[in-house]
Design a protein around this motif. Structure first.
Motif, short mmCIF file in Angstrom:
data_model
loop_
_atom_site.label_atom_id
_atom_site.label_comp_id
_atom_site.label_asym_id
_atom_site.label_seq_id
_atom_site.Cartn_x
_atom_site.Cartn_y
_atom_site.Cartn_z
N ILE A 195 -6.96 2.02 -3.25
CA ILE A 195 -5.50 2.01 -3.18
C ILE A 195 -4.84 1.15 -4.25
O ILE A 195 -3.67 1.33 -4.57
CB ILE A 195 -5.04 1.55 -1.77
CG1 ILE A 195 -3.57 1.92 -1.53
CG2 ILE A 195 -5.26 0.04 -1.61
CD1 ILE A 195 -3.30 3.39 -1.55
N GLU A 235 0.83 -1.21 0.00
CA GLU A 235 0.00 0.00 0.00
C GLU A 235 0.87 1.26 0.00
O GLU A 235 0.53 2.26 -0.64
CB GLU A 235 -0.95 -0.02 1.20
CG GLU A 235 -2.05 -1.06 1.05
CD GLU A 235 -3.15 -0.92 2.09
OE1 GLU A 235 -3.08 0.03 2.90
OE2 GLU A 235 -4.07 -1.75 2.08
N LYS A 260 0.83 4.05 -3.09
CA LYS A 260 0.71 5.50 -2.89
C LYS A 260 1.82 6.24 -3.63
O LYS A 260 1.60 7.28 -4.24
CB LYS A 260 0.77 5.82 -1.40
CG LYS A 260 -0.48 5.41 -0.63
CD LYS A 260 -0.31 5.69 0.86
CE LYS A 260 -1.53 5.22 1.65
NZ LYS A 260 -1.35 5.41 3.11
N GLY A 267 -4.86 5.40 -5.59
CA GLY A 267 -5.72 5.91 -4.52
C GLY A 267 -7.11 6.26 -4.98
O GLY A 267 -7.98 6.58 -4.18
#
Length: 736
Positions: free
Chosen positions: A708, A695, A699, A704
């Motif tokens: 995600i 995750e 990012k 997102g």
């Protein structure tokens, strides 16, 4: 001592690694051009000038005023040119002519050269500036050669804007040139490039044949071409040779002869591979100011008023900002010759062809030509054509040019390694691995940068420096990629017990490389190369005035079974490289700069296709759902983050397949399945933070929206998770 042999000795002296010529700049205004670059080029130009006059019928008596032989006349200007600026090694350019003359006088006397021969050489050095009033033709030739070699590097010439300024600055040299050659050009620039290299090298899946074909072309390009130049002229006339291309300065009257001999050499050695060669006469102004128009005066209104196609044509040559001054120089002339070379390649009427009758057995390696030789691999026997037999015999030798270079590089940078010293080339593709990676890398926008080079000495310097940086970068990448194997003497061994390198360096050109490595090593080697290339070209970029302060490169990686046809592997890798280059040119909001980029394709089945973009679209795009299962290509920084984050991840193969299948079912389903598996603990590696690491990675890659796993794009949505799962399956995370 014979004057010709003495000239050869002088040439070798200047090339020594300890030569002071390498440490001193030829001109304090251009610090990056060494005295070595300038002196070698001056020598090549001077010899070409003398040879042209001899071919026109001038006698040595007319050239020098004395009864020298033709060979002695050529040797005299060669020695004088190599030593004409020797006085500059004393770290001052003041009085360098007198210091040089004194040194050469002592050197000639030490070698037993006295009388007329000594005086001729000393006068050529003493009068190599126009203000010293050169008298004999040989003296004038050395003077002209010195002016030509440094023409484009002179700041006062690059700032010229009007024809009056041009005449004021160059009239003396132009008149000198006419005095030597009359109204006809005396020199020509000759440019050559090997045709259809990839069709010759990659026409078989036998690694020894591929290696042998590559080795034959490398010898032709870097050894045979130099020998041909040396037989008619001197090695200094060759500005650059490498990567299948060469550039040289020759007498106009000799250009056709050299062209024919190089073309013949390629056909004699390969039987099927040709080289395209073009040449164009050029004058002092072409060396200094490129092609006409030489000055901006009278041309500015055309810039301002150009519209439509006219404006587009001007922008394609001078750039959108119409940077006239930056474009004018020797590089512009080379670029114009490169356009002619491209046209020559596209309009070639004759290519080698071997007719094969229906009743004739075809070669078992290439499948193109008639089989006429027998090749044995262990207990197996294959009937092959003459071309493949010659390549495979060459490729089975224990030593190759690139392997020797790699071994020497390791010894120089990391010390002697006995295992490496004994190592032979990889026996065949399946010895590299079950799945292998074809890595094809090439510099970004290097050609455009080189078109802005001002002088031939700069061109020689930058060509050789770029070649060295590229070679060092791939050697460092391979060494670091296989460091544990090399350092711990864990090289695999062939059937005879000899150690071999588990990869293959197929080619190293000016700014491009092609290598084969085991699939798990692909990303580590590729990213390390891109990183090293940026670092090792920073100095060169600064010298060239590159605004970004570095050069970048892009990389295409095709991963397939070792049995996959190399022809398709190379074509697909090239297509992936083009995709990476498009990514490299994308500008972000914060920085207007070109980035290094990488794009890979993983084939688990053999597909007869040359269309990398088409395969990526078929494999990963779901147009009806408006989502894409990949974020490829990646910039170097993005790729490094991915490799770093997945380095110690552990996930069961069954879970890789399940996650991949969930992505096929859509944006929301895949995210729900991802969360469910994470919470449930089915993803092995809960302890090593799989969810947290991925995750965080998502990012950094801009994901997102709407969740995600996905990123909003122009075409809809895309995810990097499929790419990560592929890399885990390939095993790139298992390579330390």
């Amino acid at each position: 001592m014979n004057l010709v042999r003495l000239a050869d000795e002088a040439y070798k002296e200047t090339l020594k690694p300890t030569s002071k010529y390498r440490e001193v700049s030829a001109d304090t205004r251009v610090p990056y051009i060494s005295l070595l670059d300038h002196s070698l080029l001056t020598s090549g130009i001077a010899v070409a000038c003398v040879k042209e006059l001899i071919l026109r019928g001038s006698s040595p008596l007319e050239l020098s005023g004395y009864n020298l032989t033709e060979e002695e006349a050529i040797a005299s200007v060669r020695i004088a040119s190599l030593f004409h600026d020797y006085g500059k090694i004393y770290q001052t350019h003041l009085g360098h002519i007198e210091k040089g003359v004194n040194f050469v006088r002592s050197w000639l006397e030490e070698k037993g050269i006295e009388g007329i021969k000594k005086e001729v050489i000393l006068r050529e050095i003493e009068r190599h500036h126009l203000r010293k009033n050169p008298e004999s033709l040989l003296e004038k030739i050395v003077c002209l050669a010195d002016s030509i070699a440094s023409a484009g590097d002179r700041p006062d010439l690059s700032d010229i804007k009007t024809y009056k300024e041009l005449v004021d600055k160059t009239q003396g040299t132009i008149e000198l040139e006419k005095e030597i050659f009359g109204e006809k050009h005396g020199l020509a620039l000759i440019l050559g490039d090997t045709d259809r290299i990839k069709f010759y090298v990659y026409e078989t899946t036998k690694l020894p044949a591929i290696r042998g074909a590559s080795e034959i072309l490398k010898e032709l390009n870097e050894v045979k071409t130099k020998e041909i130049f040396s037989s008619h002229l001197v090695p200094e006339c060759l500005i650059y040779s490498g990567g299948g291309s060469f550039l040289g300065i020759v007498p106009v009257s000799l250009a056709d002869t050299i062209k024919s001999e190089v073309e013949k050499a390629y056909l004699v050695e390969t039987s099927v591979c040709t080289i395209s060669i073009v040449f164009k006469p050029l004058s002092y102004l072409n060396f200094a100011r490129g092609i006409e128009p030489y000055v901006e005066e009278g041309f500015s209104p055309i810039f301002r008023n150009a519209k439509g196609i006219g404006n587009w044509l001007l922008e394609s040559h001078f750039g959108k900002k119409m940077e006239f001054k930056d474009k004018k120089g020797f590089g512009e002339f080379v670029q114009s010759l490169a356009y002619e070379l491209k046209r020559e390649k596209e309009t070639k009427e004759r290519v080698p062809f071997f007719e094969v009758l229906p009743i004739v057995e075809r070669c078992q390696y290439c499948g193109k030509r008639a089989a006429e030789k027998l090749d044995e691999i262990g207990t197996e026997k294959f009937t092959v054509c003459y071309v493949c037999k010659k390549s495979v015999d060459k490729g089975r030798r224990d030593r190759t040019i690139l392997l020797d270079c790699f071994k020497n590089w390791i010894e120089k940078n990391y010390g002697v390694n006995e295992e490496i010293e004994k190592a032979i080339p990889c026996p065949d593709l399946d010895r590299i691995g079950n799945y292998i990676a074809f890595i094809y890398a090439d510099g970004n926008e290097i050609g455009e940068t080189f078109s802005r080079i001002k002088a031939p000495s700069s061109y020689k310097h930058f060509s050789e420096s770029l070649k060295e940086a590229t070679e060092n970068s791939i050697f460092e990448a391979l060494y670091k990629g296989f460091e544990s194997v090399i350092r711990d003497n864990q090289l695999p061994r062939n059937d005879d017990g000899k150690p071999y390198l588990p990869f293959e360096i197929l080619n190293i050109g000016g700014d491009d490389v092609a290598v084969l490595v085991p699939a798990p090593f692909s990303w580590k080697v590729a990213l390390k190369f891109l990183e090293e290339f940026e670092e090792r070209t920073k100095k060169l970029a600064k010298e060239l005035g590159n605004k970004e302060g570095k050069f970048t490169s892009s990389c295409g990686i095709l991963i397939a079974k070792s049995s996959y046809p190399m022809h398709y592997a190379e074509r697909l890798a090239e297509g992936l490289l083009k995709k990476a280059k498009k990514k490299a040119k994308e500008k972000d909001k914060t920085k207007e700069e070109t980035k290094s980029a990488v794009c890979h394709l993983y084939l688990t089945t053999s597909i007869a296709s040359e269309d990398a973009e088409g395969l990526l679209k078929d494999f990963y795009e779901r147009e009806h759902e408006k989502f894409t299962l990949t974020l490829r290509p990646y910039t170097l920084e993005e790729a490094k983050v991915i490799l770093d984050r997945i380095g110690d991840l552990k996930i069961a193969t069954s879970q890789i397949y399940k996650l991949a299948q969930s992505l096929e079912k859509g944006i929301h389903f895949s995210y729900g399945f991802y969360l469910y598996q994470s919470v449930r603990g089915s993803i092995e590696g809960k302890e090593n933070g799989f969810q947290k690491k991925t995750e965080d990675l998502f990012k950094k890659l801009g994901c997102g929206e709407p969740n995600i796993l996905w990123k909003k794009t122009e075409k809809g949505f895309a995810t990097p998770l499929y790419d990560i799962l592929e890399l885990l399956k390939i095993g790139v995370n298992k390579i330390g």
